[in-house]
Design a protein around this motif. Structure first.
Motif, PDB file in Angstrom:
ATOM      1  N   THR A 148      -8.256  -1.150   3.414  1.00 22.16           N
ATOM      2  CA  THR A 148      -7.495  -1.683   4.545  1.00 22.16           C
ATOM      3  C   THR A 148      -8.391  -1.824   5.776  1.00 22.16           C
ATOM      4  OG1 THR A 148      -6.749   0.575   4.911  1.00 22.16           O
ATOM      5  CG2 THR A 148      -5.218  -0.912   3.819  1.00 22.16           C
ATOM      6  N   GLN A 177      -1.919  -1.990   8.982  1.00 27.56           N
ATOM      7  CA  GLN A 177      -0.884  -1.760   7.982  1.00 27.56           C
ATOM      8  C   GLN A 177       0.372  -1.249   8.668  1.00 27.56           C
ATOM      9  OE1 GLN A 177      -1.972   1.409   5.170  1.00 27.56           O
ATOM     10  NE2 GLN A 177      -3.543   2.104   6.602  1.00 27.56           N
ATOM     11  N   PHE A 185       0.854  -1.184   0.000  1.00 28.41           N
ATOM     12  CA  PHE A 185       0.000   0.000   0.000  1.00 28.41           C
ATOM     13  C   PHE A 185       0.891   1.236   0.000  1.00 28.41           C
ATOM     14  CE2 PHE A 185      -3.070   3.032   1.778  1.00 28.41           C
ATOM     15  CZ  PHE A 185      -4.215   2.672   1.078  1.00 28.41           C
TER      16      PHE A 185
END
Length: 366
Positions: A59, A98, A20
């Motif tokens: 996410t 993340q 990402f």
């Protein structure tokens, strides 16, 4: 642009580990190196029902803790290296599951240097929900104390207040904040295994929410008085039916969204789930005023009080040790790859096997 690892919904019903883009913070943004992230029931709603998902990849992770990597030029009182907890909402770049999350400062709280970051990750989303429900001007609008405990108790400190689903993460923070604010008649419902713990948090009395005589037992404890305020963290039709007799026309009910027709926190696919109040809610509550609580509205409405919940109020509560984090079930690196740990945690929520605790994932990437 550089990138980092993340766990995301890549298509309806499917999650995977992806790369990402890593953003540079601007304005009031804080770039956080995430070390721990909580997994909650709403994550399953997003995967399985696309609940407030605008596109893919999306996410996951609504709450996290870690260290500040960098800050935007408008950020005050935070610097690289600070330990923080964050409410990770709503955009994919802000979410917690993340390696790096980019979060606006009003959603970030500095935590003490000696604070356990795994426990800190259990706090932000449901603590914020609790504070917003109780003190938000568009919700119950209880007076926000200048300190916890307050210099003097509120004038209506002895009014009976019901917290249905007190062992839920948000329920635990609602009980604590009510107790810390000086309220003395806090009645909660939960499964029996959590009763003693909720009393430690400040509940006056706790009832088994599966009892067929739930309303009668609550009314006996209140000497027949209807509860002034009720907060429902579950929002399931059968449970609203069970406690509705304790509500009167002067009562106020805060109902956390989404509302479900099924009996569990995480319903079966065939059960209706709504982010607005269906007509049957009003039919059940006996004329009580109902406040539908959707936390995402907190910052849309720019209620001045809500802007202090994370950056100002939470650090004070943590520094004074006045607020207890949720009990956690920690999935460590030794328990397997992150993606598999996340899938296991999600399934526990889908199977309604999470009670009185919060699942936290340690983020050490392979």
């Amino acid at each position: 642009m550089s990138s980092h690892h993340a766990i995301a919904i890549v298509s309806p019903g499917v999650i995977d580990q992806i790369d990402f883009p890593t953003s540079t913070p601007i304005g009031n943004e804080v770039l956080i190196k995430v070390q721990y992230t909580a997994i909650v029931t709403v994550d399953t709603y997003q995967i399985d029902r696309a609940f407030y998902v605008q596109g893919y990849p999306h996410t996951l992770g609504f709450a996290s803790a870690g260290q500040v990597k960098a800050v935007g030029p408008e950020v005050k009182n935070l610097k690289a290296g600070d330990k923080v907890a964050a409410y990770n909402f709503p955009a994919p770049k802000t979410k917690g599951l993340q390696e790096y999350a980019l979060v606006p400062q009003p959603l970030v709280a500095k935590v003490p240097d000696d604070y356990n970051l795994a426990e800190a990750a259990s706090i932000p989303d449901n603590y914020t929900t609790a504070a917003f429900t109780l003190f938000g001007s568009s919700n119950l609008a209880l007076p926000l104390p200048t300190s916890f405990p307050p210099p003097s108790p509120p004038s209506d400190a002895s009014q009976p207040i019901l917290v249905h689903g007190g062992a839920a993460s948000s329920g635990q923070y609602i009980i604590q904040l009510l107790h810390l604010a000086g309220y003395t008649q806090i009645y909660a419902t939960a499964s029996p295994k959590n009763h003693a713990y909720l009393k430690e948090l400040g509940a006056t009395q706790v009832f088994d929410y599966h009892s067929p005589h739930l309303a009668d037992e609550i009314l006996k404890a209140t000497n027949g008085h209807k509860v002034s305020i009720a907060i429902d963290t579950i929002g399931a039709k059968p449970s609203i039916e069970a406690y509705s007799p304790v509500l009167g026309k002067e009562s106020r009910l805060a109902l956390l969204l989404p509302v479900k027709k099924g009996a569990a926190v995480r319903n079966e696919e065939q059960d209706d789930m709504s982010s607005v109040l269906p007509p049957w809610v009003y039919e059940l509550v006996g004329g009580a005023t109902v406040f539908p609580i959707a936390t995402f509205r907190m910052f849309e409405r720019q209620d001045p009080a809500t802007l202090d919940f994370m950056p100002k109020l939470l650090p004070q509560l943590l520094a004074s040790k006045a607020l207890r984090p949720n009990r956690i079930r920690l999935f460590k690196e030794s328990d397997g790859p992150i993606l598999e740990r996340v899938k296991t945690a999600l399934d526990l929520h889908r199977e309604n096997k999470v009670s009185g605790e919060k699942i936290v994932i340690e983020l050490k990437w392979n």
